[in-house]
Write an enzyme that holds these catalytic residues in place. Structure first.
Site, PDB file in Angstrom:
ATOM      1  N   TYR A  68       6.798  -9.119  15.456  1.00 21.36           N
ATOM      2  CA  TYR A  68       5.490  -9.152  14.396  1.00 21.36           C
ATOM      3  C   TYR A  68       5.720  -8.353  12.731  1.00 21.36           C
ATOM      4  O   TYR A  68       6.490  -7.757  13.051  1.00 21.36           O
ATOM      5  CB  TYR A  68       4.168  -7.734  15.101  1.00 21.36           C
ATOM      6  N   TYR A 100      -1.229 -14.992   7.695  1.00 17.83           N
ATOM      7  CA  TYR A 100      -1.860 -13.881   9.044  1.00 17.83           C
ATOM      8  C   TYR A 100      -2.708 -14.033   9.684  1.00 17.83           C
ATOM      9  O   TYR A 100      -3.936 -13.317   9.595  1.00 17.83           O
ATOM     10  CB  TYR A 100      -1.820 -13.107   7.945  1.00 17.83           C
TER      11      TYR A 100
END
Lengths: 142, 387
Positions: free
Chosen positions: B290, B340
């Site tokens: 991440y 995102y």
């Protein structure tokens, strides 16, 4: 920092209101447990250490050490003119307690992790917002 | 050691995407429905097969699972979940869905993340509710990059990491992004260009930050029996972990109580993740870490044990995470470059790689990989295997 006070967002939660209102006398107050005597921040409804609800604001010295910081180069919030420093300050009474605050009274590029700082209050009506400025050079002894 | 019984009866078989754009011109519900439909078809299923819908959001930036079920005409749902977790959610929710299927609660579950993250409410400007937010906003901290910057600076001071280390992450991932049609930022990035990028929350520059986009991404999990007939290889969950560290604070962005700002959730869950998998970092073919910000990859590489403490930057600078490197990291270009989608696309990329569908960026013979979700004191992770 800009000369005019920024339009701070203050909409305190019930347990936390004292944080912004109790500094009129120049004294920083933090929530403390009446049973186990630990400091608690952010202020909460129950002591995370002993689950007591006997919590109340108590004075602290108002000195601490910068744990970390960021220099904001962008206007994240309208009116907060860059550059400004947001820092987490560890208070001397309990370094696990960290206050989110601005560092004022020095150039933003002079701020360092480990810097010793002291509280001051930005008065704005009923609010007295705790901010921190560097203490005269006397670095914490190892 | 094989897959644990909680997950053995299920597999990930499909992924779906919408286009990622700066302005979708569409409702979030429309995006969600498109990605879910694509994932369902990709898994070789029909809408009527789906009996579970799962999603996550941040500050009400998405649409509820029930709404997506309604517009897709799904019926008789047995499992539904709207999680308030943000980027920490995808790995956790995949493991949760696998458990629901393995235990017979549901048979086929779609998980999605959908948002107009660029044209609509942006994480960088939305004011968080809650008791900790009051204590940040009064001092001018509202956006996620500012919070991450606090951690990045503490990490740099403690380990000696430099801006060149942050740059190396962004540069390596841009190399991957160049091979990904879906990626938003694809042009090569030099270290000079990195250092010329505007500083937004020192030490983070604009290119150290994720690319906010409008879009949606979904995956489908099905039973192991059904997975055998799926069009694409089944991906199994070898181990899964979620952790919220003690002192996590009152909300996601509340770092004030977290004792060690130079380590994140990956440091807390790694031992459990690897022990349960019976595998270690050396046995991974890739890592999808991440990466809402470049610094978070350094935390993940060290937390998961790919690099020693303080050496992640050198590891990346040596090219180990880039195409052709020892451990390819964020092969879609990451959230930094693809966009995102709060880690849903990070997980989807792992699935595509294990299914051999990575296109120009395919890691040769990828059979096992690790995925993480989340940047700070809480997060989740999966070790995935191709069945």
């Amino acid at each position: 920092m800009s000369a005019d006070p920024p339009p701070r967002f203050i909409s305190p939660h019930a347990e936390g209101e004292f944080y912004w209102t109790s500094g009129a006398d120049g004294v920083l107050r933090l929530q403390r447990c009446g049973d186990c005597r630990r400091y608690i921040h952010p202020p909460g409804p129950v002591c995370p250490y002993c689950h007591s609800r006997a919590l109340s604001p108590e004075p602290v010295a108002g000195t601490g050490t910068i744990a970390t910081f960021t220099i904001n180069r962008k206007e994240w919030i309208p009116g907060f003119e860059p550059p400004y420093v947001f820092a987490l300050v560890e208070i001397d009474e309990d370094p696990t307690i960290r206050l989110g605050t601005n560092i004022v009274g020095c150039e933003v590029d002079d701020v360092e992790i480990g810097m010793r700082v002291e509280v001051e209050f930005e008065a704005n009506g009923e609010w007295h917002v705790p901010l921190f400025h560097p203490l005269p050079v006397e670095r914490s002894e190892e | 050691m094989g897959e644990p019984s909680a997950y053995r009866g299920a597999a990930i078989t499909g992924v779906g995407f919408t286009e990622f754009s700066k302005a979708s011109g569409r409702s979030v519900l429309s995006l969600a429905a498109e990605a879910c439909r694509a994932a369902i078809l990709d898994a070789g299923l029909e809408g009527a097969d789906i009996d579970g819908v799962v999603t996550y959001q941040y500050l009400n930036d998405s649409v509820p699972a029930q709404a997506v079920a309604a517009v897709l005409g799904l019926g008789d749902l047995r499992h539904i979940l709207d999680s308030g977790l943000a980027g920490q959610a995808p790995c956790y929710l995949a493991a949760h869905a696998a458990t629901m299927i393995s235990t017979g609660v549901a048979r086929n579950i779609v998980i999605y993340r959908a948002l107009n993250g660029r044209s609509g409410q942006r994480v960088g400007s939305a004011r968080a509710p809650g008791d900790a937010a009051d204590l940040r906003h009064d001092a001018g901290l509202i956006a996620y990059p500012q919070t991450i910057a606090l951690w990045a600076r503490r990490y740099m001071i403690e380990t000696g990491a430099t801006e060149a280390d942050l740059a190396a992450v962004a540069i390596a991932q841009r190399e991957w992004a160049a091979r990904n049609d879906r990626a938003f930022r694809r042009s090569p990035l030099s270290i000079d260009e990195h250092h010329a990028s505007p500083m937004v929350a020192d030490p983070l520059r604009a290119v150290d930050c994720t690319t906010e986009v409008d879009g949606a991404c979904a995956i489908v999990l099905t039973s192991d029996e059904r997975a055998a007939d799926a069009p694409h290889p089944a991906v199994g969950i070898r181990s899964a972990a979620y952790v919220l560290g003690r002192g996590g604070g009152l909300d996601m962005a509340d770092s004030s109580s977290w004792p060690d700002l130079s380590r994140n959730h990956t440091s807390l869950l790694a031992d459990r993740l690897w022990a349960d998998a019976g595998l270690g970092p050396d046995e991974m073919d890739f890592a999808q870490i991440y990466d809402c910000f470049s610094s978070v990859v350094l935390f993940g590489l060290e937390g998961l044990g790919f690099a020693d403490r303080g050496e992640a930057g050198e590891f990346v600078r040596a090219g180990h995470t880039a195409p052709g490197g020892r451990i390819p990291v964020n092969t879609n270009g990451g959230l930094l470059n693809e966009g995102y989608l709060h880690g849903m696309n990070t997980l989807a990329e792992a699935v595509l790689q294990l299914q051999g569908r990575g296109g120009d960026r395919q890691v040769p013979d990828a059979e096992t990989g690790v995925v993480t979700s989340g940047a700070l004191q809480d997060g989740s992770a999966l070790v995935l295997v191709r069945r």
